[in-house]
Design a protein around this motif. Sequence first.
Motif, mmCIF file in Angstrom:
data_model
loop_
_atom_site.group_PDB
_atom_site.id
_atom_site.type_symbol
_atom_site.label_atom_id
_atom_site.label_comp_id
_atom_site.label_asym_id
_atom_site.label_seq_id
_atom_site.Cartn_x
_atom_site.Cartn_y
_atom_site.Cartn_z
ATOM 1 N N GLU A 1 0.859 -1.194 0.000
ATOM 2 C CA GLU A 1 0.000 0.000 0.000
ATOM 3 C C GLU A 1 0.897 1.246 0.000
ATOM 4 O O GLU A 1 1.094 1.892 1.031
ATOM 5 N N LYS A 2 1.444 1.583 -1.145
ATOM 6 C CA LYS A 2 2.475 2.615 -1.221
ATOM 7 C C LYS A 2 1.985 4.005 -0.810
ATOM 8 O O LYS A 2 2.783 4.841 -0.395
ATOM 9 N N ARG A 3 0.695 4.264 -0.944
ATOM 10 C CA ARG A 3 0.180 5.601 -0.655
ATOM 11 C C ARG A 3 -0.539 5.681 0.695
ATOM 12 O O ARG A 3 -1.169 6.690 0.996
ATOM 13 N N ALA A 4 -0.434 4.632 1.486
ATOM 14 C CA ALA A 4 -1.121 4.623 2.782
ATOM 15 C C ALA A 4 -0.586 5.729 3.680
ATOM 16 O O ALA A 4 0.599 6.088 3.622
ATOM 17 N N VAL A 5 -1.458 6.302 4.484
ATOM 18 C CA VAL A 5 -1.072 7.317 5.460
ATOM 19 C C VAL A 5 -1.499 6.839 6.838
ATOM 20 O O VAL A 5 -2.297 5.906 6.982
ATOM 21 N N VAL A 6 -0.961 7.475 7.872
ATOM 22 C CA VAL A 6 -1.309 7.120 9.246
ATOM 23 C C VAL A 6 -2.815 7.277 9.443
ATOM 24 O O VAL A 6 -3.423 8.249 8.999
ATOM 25 N N GLY A 7 -3.416 6.283 10.101
ATOM 26 C CA GLY A 7 -4.843 6.307 10.365
ATOM 27 C C GLY A 7 -5.504 5.013 9.925
ATOM 28 O O GLY A 7 -4.820 4.037 9.586
ATOM 29 N N PRO A 8 -6.835 4.964 9.921
ATOM 30 C CA PRO A 8 -7.544 3.745 9.524
ATOM 31 C C PRO A 8 -7.354 3.470 8.040
ATOM 32 O O PRO A 8 -7.288 4.401 7.230
ATOM 33 N N GLN A 9 -7.259 2.200 7.684
ATOM 34 C CA GLN A 9 -7.026 1.778 6.308
ATOM 35 C C GLN A 9 -8.285 1.153 5.717
ATOM 36 O O GLN A 9 -9.136 0.639 6.443
ATOM 37 N N GLU A 10 -8.383 1.175 4.400
ATOM 38 C CA GLU A 10 -9.511 0.532 3.731
ATOM 39 C C GLU A 10 -9.369 -0.983 3.747
ATOM 40 O O GLU A 10 -10.359 -1.709 3.809
ATOM 41 N N ARG A 11 -8.137 -1.476 3.687
ATOM 42 C CA ARG A 11 -7.896 -2.914 3.676
ATOM 43 C C ARG A 11 -8.370 -3.542 4.987
ATOM 44 O O ARG A 11 -8.229 -2.945 6.066
ATOM 45 N N THR A 12 -8.906 -4.734 4.901
ATOM 46 C CA THR A 12 -9.237 -5.521 6.082
ATOM 47 C C THR A 12 -8.629 -6.902 5.926
ATOM 48 O O THR A 12 -8.275 -7.318 4.820
ATOM 49 N N ILE A 13 -8.500 -7.616 7.032
ATOM 50 C CA ILE A 13 -8.087 -9.023 7.008
ATOM 51 C C ILE A 13 -9.233 -9.799 7.641
ATOM 52 O O ILE A 13 -9.406 -9.772 8.860
ATOM 53 N N GLY A 14 -10.037 -10.423 6.812
ATOM 54 C CA GLY A 14 -11.267 -11.013 7.325
ATOM 55 C C GLY A 14 -12.143 -9.888 7.874
ATOM 56 O O GLY A 14 -12.399 -8.894 7.189
#
Length: 201
Positions: free
Chosen positions: A133-146
């Motif tokens: 996720e090269k453009r991720a920033v600090v905080g909640p992410q869209e990706r989930t694991i299950g």
Amino acid sequence: MTRFTPQELEAARDRVIPDVVAGGLSVLFCGINPGLMSAATGHHFARPGNRFWPALELSGFTPRLLKPAEQEELLTYGLGITNVVARATARADELSNEEFREGGRLLSERVERLRPRWLAVVGITAYRTAFGEKRAVVGPQERTIGETRIWALPNPSGLNAGWTLPAMAEEFARLREAAGVPDLGAPPGRSPGRVTGDPPR
């Protein structure tokens, strides 16, 4: 605190230390990889100057400043610790991108098994590399694991001059509120999640 010689610290290189985990945690914190001090002591975030434990207290995750040797107490608050990469190094930049990507794959398997409510990766660069996720920033992410949601936190290393402790604790408090974890450190008159000043010495 136990003092180690440079030779003793070097002998801890590549050592793996146990995770502090259980099923169904509110938040599973995930470090980059153990440093040599952590590997020598067997305790996560053990290097003097690391701000992980003060940030936990200031943000209300814990009612007091825990010592690294008290890490198992986190489980009583529904919290745990693991790492993206298991082996200990002196610096995170000794790890290859391949190790990070493989660490992300193994971490995903661990999260699927333990099913914490939130995975909090402590280090935005580690998160970006491990999960692509090269453009991720600090905080909640869209990706989930299950069903597990992900929050990227700043690296609490004392070398991370871009984040002061109060600012870091504010971000930890945002996660705590999102996870529905009660503020264990709020004195009378302080709103939950409001962080000011530095921790007591």
